[in-house]
Design an enzyme around this catalytic site. Structure first.
Site, mmCIF file in Angstrom:
data_model
loop_
_atom_site.group_PDB
_atom_site.id
_atom_site.type_symbol
_atom_site.label_atom_id
_atom_site.label_comp_id
_atom_site.label_asym_id
_atom_site.label_seq_id
_atom_site.Cartn_x
_atom_site.Cartn_y
_atom_site.Cartn_z
ATOM 1 N N SER A 51 0.923 -1.271 0.049
ATOM 2 C CA SER A 51 -0.098 0.132 -0.234
ATOM 3 C C SER A 51 0.861 1.488 0.013
ATOM 4 C CB SER A 51 -1.008 0.046 1.184
ATOM 5 O OG SER A 51 -0.048 -0.100 2.382
ATOM 6 N N GLY A 53 5.005 3.128 -0.454
ATOM 7 C CA GLY A 53 6.583 3.098 -0.754
ATOM 8 C C GLY A 53 6.663 2.086 -1.895
ATOM 9 N N TYR A 54 7.865 1.112 -1.544
ATOM 10 C CA TYR A 54 8.445 0.333 -2.546
ATOM 11 C C TYR A 54 7.407 -0.746 -3.160
ATOM 12 C CZ TYR A 54 12.969 1.994 -2.889
ATOM 13 O OH TYR A 54 14.348 2.757 -3.249
ATOM 14 N N ASP A 112 -3.146 -8.252 9.077
ATOM 15 C CA ASP A 112 -1.820 -8.520 9.703
ATOM 16 C C ASP A 112 -1.362 -9.735 8.718
ATOM 17 O OD1 ASP A 112 0.479 -9.034 10.930
ATOM 18 O OD2 ASP A 112 -0.455 -9.404 12.912
ATOM 19 N N TYR A 242 22.336 1.824 11.092
ATOM 20 C CA TYR A 242 21.348 1.114 10.191
ATOM 21 C C TYR A 242 21.957 -0.299 9.797
ATOM 22 C CZ TYR A 242 18.182 -0.346 6.779
ATOM 23 O OH TYR A 242 17.068 -1.042 6.071
ATOM 24 N N LYS A 251 18.014 -7.471 8.515
ATOM 25 C CA LYS A 251 18.279 -7.559 7.011
ATOM 26 C C LYS A 251 19.128 -8.752 6.578
ATOM 27 C CE LYS A 251 15.184 -4.567 5.780
ATOM 28 N NZ LYS A 251 14.274 -4.555 5.071
HETATM 29 P P1 NAD Z 1 6.406 1.939 3.738
HETATM 30 O O1 NAD Z 1 6.089 2.383 5.105
HETATM 31 O O2 NAD Z 1 6.254 2.649 2.633
HETATM 32 O O3 NAD Z 1 5.458 0.615 3.544
HETATM 33 C C1 NAD Z 1 5.274 -0.661 4.202
HETATM 34 C C2 NAD Z 1 4.199 -1.515 3.755
HETATM 35 O O4 NAD Z 1 4.015 -2.501 4.853
HETATM 36 C C3 NAD Z 1 2.918 -0.728 4.002
HETATM 37 O O5 NAD Z 1 2.191 -1.356 2.753
HETATM 38 C C4 NAD Z 1 2.130 -1.366 5.259
HETATM 39 O O6 NAD Z 1 0.705 -1.399 5.215
HETATM 40 C C5 NAD Z 1 2.745 -2.606 5.117
HETATM 41 N N1 NAD Z 1 2.708 -3.393 6.529
HETATM 42 C C6 NAD Z 1 3.397 -3.050 7.598
HETATM 43 N N2 NAD Z 1 2.925 -4.024 8.599
HETATM 44 C C7 NAD Z 1 2.210 -4.861 8.028
HETATM 45 C C8 NAD Z 1 1.518 -5.814 8.674
HETATM 46 N N3 NAD Z 1 1.577 -6.166 9.992
HETATM 47 N N4 NAD Z 1 0.603 -6.567 7.894
HETATM 48 C C9 NAD Z 1 0.506 -6.091 6.582
HETATM 49 N N5 NAD Z 1 1.110 -5.250 5.927
HETATM 50 C C10 NAD Z 1 1.892 -4.283 6.655
HETATM 51 O O7 NAD Z 1 7.698 1.161 3.684
HETATM 52 P P2 NAD Z 1 8.992 1.128 2.657
HETATM 53 O O8 NAD Z 1 9.817 2.263 2.878
HETATM 54 O O9 NAD Z 1 8.633 1.101 1.189
HETATM 55 O O10 NAD Z 1 9.833 -0.270 2.851
HETATM 56 C C11 NAD Z 1 9.277 -1.485 2.417
HETATM 57 C C12 NAD Z 1 10.504 -2.327 2.293
HETATM 58 O O11 NAD Z 1 11.545 -1.832 1.492
HETATM 59 C C13 NAD Z 1 11.196 -2.372 3.710
HETATM 60 O O12 NAD Z 1 11.488 -3.855 4.011
HETATM 61 C C14 NAD Z 1 12.588 -1.606 3.712
HETATM 62 O O13 NAD Z 1 13.333 -1.981 4.602
HETATM 63 C C15 NAD Z 1 12.931 -1.659 2.169
HETATM 64 N N6 NAD Z 1 13.814 -0.554 1.841
HETATM 65 C C16 NAD Z 1 13.129 0.854 1.921
HETATM 66 C C17 NAD Z 1 14.196 2.047 1.594
HETATM 67 C C18 NAD Z 1 13.510 3.332 1.852
HETATM 68 O O14 NAD Z 1 14.469 3.978 1.704
HETATM 69 N N7 NAD Z 1 12.475 3.607 2.113
HETATM 70 C C19 NAD Z 1 15.415 1.727 0.893
HETATM 71 C C20 NAD Z 1 15.625 0.304 0.786
HETATM 72 C C21 NAD Z 1 15.027 -0.845 1.206
#
Ligand code: NAD
Length: 387
Positions: A51, A53-54, A112, A242, A251
């Site tokens: 929903s 970010g990535y 969840d 980190y 990680k």
């Molecule tokens: P985000 O906060 O934008 O998105 C997180 C997602 O996880 C959301 O869809 C949320 O609803 C879902 N979520 C959280 N808890 C949940 C649960 N219990 N059940 C179901 N869904 C759940 O996060 P992001 O920054 O896009 O991170 C996503 C991944 O990418 C992570 O593993 C993060 O470490 C990795 N990452 C992020 C970055 C960055 O700079 N943002 C860089 C490299 C890697």
């Protein structure tokens, strides 16, 4: 009614539905224009953490870049009389509406992802999505993109918390308040053993393995299936908090899990492979709360924008799909079998310029020398607001 952002300590407490919808539409346009379906691209994709970010970018690429049916899992709050919903709630709503208009099957499951119940609901949703799309119920792409502060172990019922702390020694680093550009020193005591193991439980690879086992048990895997889980490594300046801290330990466990999954499933020809993809530092709801990252990212964005190398989530995941996962020649990976989407961020010239910049920024010149405004805008945008 006009909604104003409510921000405390780099956390935004509300969301603007129209702005969230506009972001999803923008990303859909990008995916449509930059990806093309072929025989090898997925017809059915599962995105856990779909929903924001990535994960959201991944779902958009699968659906609107490749025309794939998607099942998305996320944990978002609906609006109530007193509060707006979380941004992901509105993102999912817009995604489903747009997919439906385009004749692309999508099912979003809210709950969840760590629980057995939601895993079984996901299996049902995959079968339903396949039925609706008139295709076999076999996952072609599985993306694991969760970022969560807590996890309840489904076997024991124990609640684990993830913390962002150094391991072995205290941490002290410069951090920035993105709203007013003021600097402060973020300090953190080293994590206890329980905090380290708790963070591994939440953000490590155990849950990913449970997802794979469920997909196998339910007969939803196929030989062509590709999977990816996301991580970040970043520059040395962030390692104490980190990469070498609690999140980095988690990680490492995610990488362990991918190796295990490859032994268990890829080696048996049950899937084509799972990769850890090292992505670029970006502004999402999760990343803004990590000390040092807002300051580093403000400098990184300035340098990468000046060099014409800047990317957001959708550009990164488009590259993941087009230039990594679905490259005819096979998936290019580093010596540890990781996909590197942080290749541009980690270029020597980029890192050198960022380090120089970080050393020369003062409270007086922060708005001129860095892209703190870009950071702030992306942060507000992730909640549907404009700067
Ligand atoms: P985000 O906060 O934008 O998105 C997180 C997602 O996880 C959301 O869809 C949320 O609803 C879902 N979520 C959280 N808890 C949940 C649960 N219990 N059940 C179901 N869904 C759940 O996060 P992001 O920054 O896009 O991170 C996503 C991944 O990418 C992570 O593993 C993060 O470490 C990795 N990452 C992020 C970055 C960055 O700079 N943002 C860089 C490299 C890697």
């Amino acid at each position: 009614m006009q909604i104003k952002p409510m921000i405390r300590n780099n956390i935004c407490l509300n969301a603007n539905p129209q702005g969230c919808a506009a972001n999803v539409l923008e990303q859909i346009e990008y995916a449509k224009n930059n990806l093309k379906a072929s025989d090898n691209t997925p017809k059915l994709a599962l995105i856990v953490g779909c929903s924001g970010g990535y994960g959201l970018a991944s779902r958009i690429c699968a659906a609107f870049g490749y025309g794939s049916a998607t099942v998305g899992i996320s944990f978002e709050n609906e609006p109530t009389e007193k509060r707006t919903g979380t941004p992901g709630f509105y993102n999912n709503e817009t995604f489903d509406q747009e997919a439906s208009k385009a004749g692309i099957v999508s099912i979003s499951v809210n709950g969840d992802a760590f629980s057995d119940e939601i895993k079984l609901k996901a299996a049902e949703a995959i079968r339903q999505a396949a039925k609706n799309a008139g295709i076999l119920a076999k996952i072609g792409l599985f993306i694991y993109s969760l970022a969560s502060p807590v996890r309840t172990d489904p076997k024991t019922g124990t609640l684990y918390k993830s913390v962002i702390k150094p391991v072995g020694a205290p941490f002290s680093g410069k951090t920035i308040n993105m709203m007013d550009g003021t600097f402060s020193t973020a300090e953190a005591e080293p994590a206890t053993d329980d905090e380290i193991s708790g963070t591994i439980k939440v953000m490590g690879g155990e849950d990913l393995e449970l997802w794979m086992d469920m997909l196998d048990r339910e007969g939803l895997l196929c030989q062509q299936a590709k999977a990816a889980a996301y991580t970040y490594i970043g520059p040395e300046i962030s390692w104490a908090i980190y990469k070498n801290g609690t999140i980095g330990k988690a990680k490492e466990d995610l990488e362990r899990a991918c190796r295990e999954i490859n032994k268990k499933y890829t080696a048996q020809n049950k899937i084509a492979g799972i990769w850890v993809s090292v992505n670029k530092a970006l502004v999402t709801r999760s990343s803004a709360v990590i000390p040092v990252i807002p300051f580093y990212v403000s400098c990184l964005f300035k340098v990468m924008k000046d060099m014409g190398l800047h990317e957001g989530c959708i550009e990164q995941i488009t590259r993941l799909c087009r230039d990594r996962l679905y490259l005819a020649a096979g998936v290019p990976a580093d010596s540890e079998d990781r996909i590197r989407l942080d290749d541009w961020e980690m270029r020597d010239d980029v890192q050198k310029a960022v380090t120089e910049l970080m050393n020369n920024v003062t409270p007086e010149n922060v708005f001129i020398k860095t892209d703190i405004n870009g950071f702030k805008n992306d942060f507000l945008k992730a909640h549907g607001f404009t700067g």
